[in-house]
Design a protein around this motif. Structure first.
Motif: not given
Length: 132
Positions: A26-29, A38-45
């Motif tokens: 599991l990776t948490l933002f 947080k959501t932006h970074l998750m989608l970019q990753e």
């Protein structure tokens, strides 16, 4: 400007078990409040992982009307939600991606769902060897 930490593709490959016999990782933002990315970074990753050759799907996200979030989400295969708006665990498990992106981990599922809380949904996916 904030610098984003990313694993090198070789490091990611070493983290992911191709035989998928072990529990998913599991990776948490994590952030202190809404609207900090947080959501932006998750989608970019997720997009970076796809470009690196990983099988990534998006189980859910909340754009809060942000067009940039919607633009990023459109670049990732999206799992259809259940009729009650919840993530579809059975569909995800059958689809069997390497990585699934799930927003809003602290969410409480509606009555009648398999699990009371979203973190329990995530735990089931991790137990099935799907990384989150």
């Amino acid at each position: 400007m904030n610098k984003v930490f990313r694993f090198k593709p070789q490091k990611r490959l070493s983290l992911l078990n191709p035989e998928r016999k072990t529990k998913g990782q599991l990776t948490l933002f994590f952030g202190m409040c809404m609207g900090i990315g947080k959501t932006h970074l998750m989608l970019q990753e997720g997009i970076h992982l796809i470009k690196d050759g990983f099988d990534v799907v998006l189980a859910n996200y909340n754009s809060h009307g942000n067009k940039e979030i919607e633009r990023l989400a459109a670049q990732i295969e999206q799992i259809p939600l259940k009729k009650n708006g919840e993530i579809n665990l059975d569909y995800i498990i059958k689809r069997d991606p390497q990585i699934v992106l799930i927003d809003e981990m602290a969410h409480q599922n509606p009555n009648g769902s398999r699990h009371k809380h979203r973190h329990q949904d995530i735990e089931e996916l991790l137990d099935d060897g799907i990384h989150g």
